[in-house]
Scaffold this motif. Structure first.
Motif: not given
Length: 618
Positions: A48, A50, A65, A67, A80, A84, A86, A109
């Motif tokens: 992950t 952030q 958000w 992707v 995501i 935020g 991911f 992103v």
């Protein structure tokens, strides 16, 4: 060293001004400046990261958000959250390089302002597989490796190559690493006893960084002189204490660690299983990590293009019979050759990955591989453990084995007109079949771009020998519970009614009776079909125009002229799949200086890194 991805550092700020056009209505929202941090960033598969968005210089959650343009992301690119966070995908995403090849690719992103959706900012995220890292102590497989001599020199540039050390096998009590000839044996150029290293030269700046000798080349199938059935395989005897003796492969486990990353585990011990259509499979390899897909075709005879040597040497083609085709260009990329393909539900070995195109991956059936290496009455089997799930194929969030569907197919106006004429001439007899509710015209999915007569049939009702073609036009069967329209439909009505049915899958399971029927046609016609211009493979798959029926899959080279493909051969439907050339053992070489990794083509499986050196004498 990883193949270098050149990224432009810095903060990406997107400021879009609202227009000042006249007219009535509310004024446009005021422009805002959005920024995303960190940018750029590298994130390992399954882990992950952030991300934080600022709007007009202030930290803000008033953003949506995305992707790669998809709100919330997807399994192939990563997910995501609204805050935020991911979550990287299990495998490294890939993309077409624009020249008919497939390479690994970063994802984007993006934070979109909720106050002004025209304002956004993005971060470039490179997804990295730990499979290409050097390992300390005994190594797990599914990792970067190759022959220590797999390099070539031109002027002041050294080109070096590598692939995947795929799995562990045993023969007569001795353990061996199993991979491809073009990974371990340098496409027939190697001598027995040459050192096999981890990571491969491509990930160690051509040997300037740390690597370990983990095995010595023991035996390989000679691509020029080897007997039928042809395989691309080699084994290397394990150095004492160098390789995990239980056969563990990175990310292949049934459980995860505290960070929700799949643990290494071995495949199921034994001789593996035969591939079947729609079988869910997985592999763990150097370049794309853990990827999951589906068997698209079996019994594939195919011509594969090779280059002898690393970044240099002559090109030649080798024909293979009875191969396994895996759907999706994202299943593998350059450097994944040598990976072991296993079932998702039991981790049974299925195939040895060795080639591919921009839409497919090809593997040798494990039975052919193991049979070749048996010696002196000693059989060869996979080192492993009990059957288990490959849990990584259910991560992140939702299964990678979710149903694969095909892109929407369209037909030309001329083709639709021909289909309409044939449909009109036979509408009464087609509607006389009790299961047929309506007949229309649209596109074939067995041969994208061709028109078809659409037969809308009642799902579950017995079939009454529906025709596969009508006056030479393919007939496509669409099943549904109860369609809203009946009778003869226009192209527009057909398209509307088609949307009410489930979209076609990429492949369906078929009965053993259908497989046997297809094998007879395949054996009768495969040689003549393989001689046709533009044909690079022929195998057995399922029809998309008639789910449940077998079809003869004909793999065409995109852009190469070919003769018309008949819709039926000996009563068996045909299905067409176009792609770039199936390749293995290539090494793209760009004349660059410094340490860099050019974008290798899919099927290369040995992506070169380049190191500028002093000019070598001789």
């Amino acid at each position: 060293m990883r193949p270098t991805v050149w990224l432009i550092p810095g903060l990406v700020v997107c400021l879009l001004l609202g227009s000042c056009g006249g007219g009535s209505g509310s004024p446009p929202p005021p422009p805002v400046a959005v920024a995303v941090t960190p940018n750029p960033i590298s994130v390992a598969i399954f882990t992950t990261q952030q991300f934080t968005a600022t709007v007009n210089g202030q930290s803000s959650t008033a953003v949506t958000w995305e992707v790669n343009g998809v709100t919330g992301g997807s399994q192939t690119t990563g997910y995501i959250s609204a805050s935020g966070l991911f979550v990287a995908p299990s495998g490294v995403p890939t993309t077409s390089s624009g020249n008919g090849k497939v390479t690994t690719a970063p994802v984007t992103v993006t934070a979109v302002s909720t106050a002004n959706p025209n304002s956004s900012a993005s971060a470039t995220v490179t997804i990295l597989p730990p499979n290409d890292n050097p390992q300390v102590g005994v190594i797990k497989l599914g990792t970067s490796g190759g022959n220590q001599n797999d390099s070539s020199t031109s002027g002041n540039t050294i080109t070096c190559c590598g692939g995947t050390l795929g799995s562990l096998v045993t023969r007569g009590g001795t353990q061996y690493i199993l991979s491809d000839n073009h990974v371990l044996a340098r496409t027939d150029l190697a001598a027995i006893g040459e050192s096999i290293i981890q990571p491969g030269l491509v990930d160690t700046r051509c040997g300037q960084d740390v690597f370990a000798t983990v095995a010595q080349l023991s035996q390989f199938y000679n691509l020029e002189t080897g007997p039928a059935p042809a395989i691309d395989a080699a084994i290397a005897q394990v150095a004492t204490g160098a390789v995990d003796s239980t056969g563990k492969i990175l990310f292949l486990g049934a459980t995860t660690d505290a960070n929700n990353v799949p643990v290494p585990d071995a495949p199921r011990a034994g001789a593996g299983v035969a591939a079947s259509l729609n079988m869910a499979v997985a592999k763990s390899g150097r370049s794309t990590g853990l990827t999951c897909s589906t068997v698209l075709a079996t019994s594939v005879n195919t011509s594969v293009q090779y280059q002898r040597g690393c970044g240099t040497g002559t090109m030649f083609s080798k024909t293979f019979a009875g191969q396994v085709d895996i759907a999706g260009g994202s299943f593998s990329a350059a450097g994944d050759s040598g990976s072991l393909i296993v079932t998702q539900n039991t981790a049974d070995p299925v195939a040895l990955l060795f080639a591919g195109s921009d839409t497919d991956t090809v593997g040798n059936p494990v039975s052919d591989v193991l049979n070749f290496f048996q010696s002196g009455g000693n059989s060869v089997t996979f080192v492993g453990g009990a059957a288990h799930q490959v849990i990584g194929c259910t991560l992140p969030v939702k299964p990678a084995s979710a149903t694969l569907t095909v892109p929407t197919s369209t037909a030309s106006a001329e083709g639709l007109q021909k289909a309409t004429s044939a449909r009109d001439a036979h509408a009464a007899e087609l509607l006389a079949h009790p299961e047929v509710q309506a007949v229309g015209v649209g596109a074939s999915y067995d041969h994208p771009g061709e028109a078809a007569i659409l037969l809308f049939v009642n799902q579950g009702q017995p079939r009454t020998n529906l025709p596969a073609t009508v006056d030479g036009i393919r007939a496509r069967i669409i099943e549904g519970e109860l369609f809203s329209r009946r009778g003869v439909l226009s192209p527009e009505e057909s398209a509307t009614l088609e949307q009410s049915a489930a979209p076609p899958q990429l492949v369906y399971s078929i009965s053993e009776t259908e497989v046997r029927r297809a094998k007879i046609v395949h054996e009768t016609h495969v040689d003549e079909l393989m001689k046709m211009d533009g044909v690079q493979g022929v195998g057995i798959t399922s029809s998309l125009d008639s789910p449940g029926e077998a079809a003869l899959m004909i793999f065409l080279i995109r852009g190469v002229a070919h003769a018309a493909i008949l819709p039926l051969i000996d009563g068996l439907r045909t299905r067409v799949r176009e792609s770039t050339r199936f390749r293995a053992g290539f090494a793209d070489s760009q004349p660059t200086r410094g340490c860099s990794a050019p974008s290798p083509g899919k099927g290369l499986e040995k992506p070169p890194a380049k190191v500028a050196t002093r000019r070598l004498a001789g």
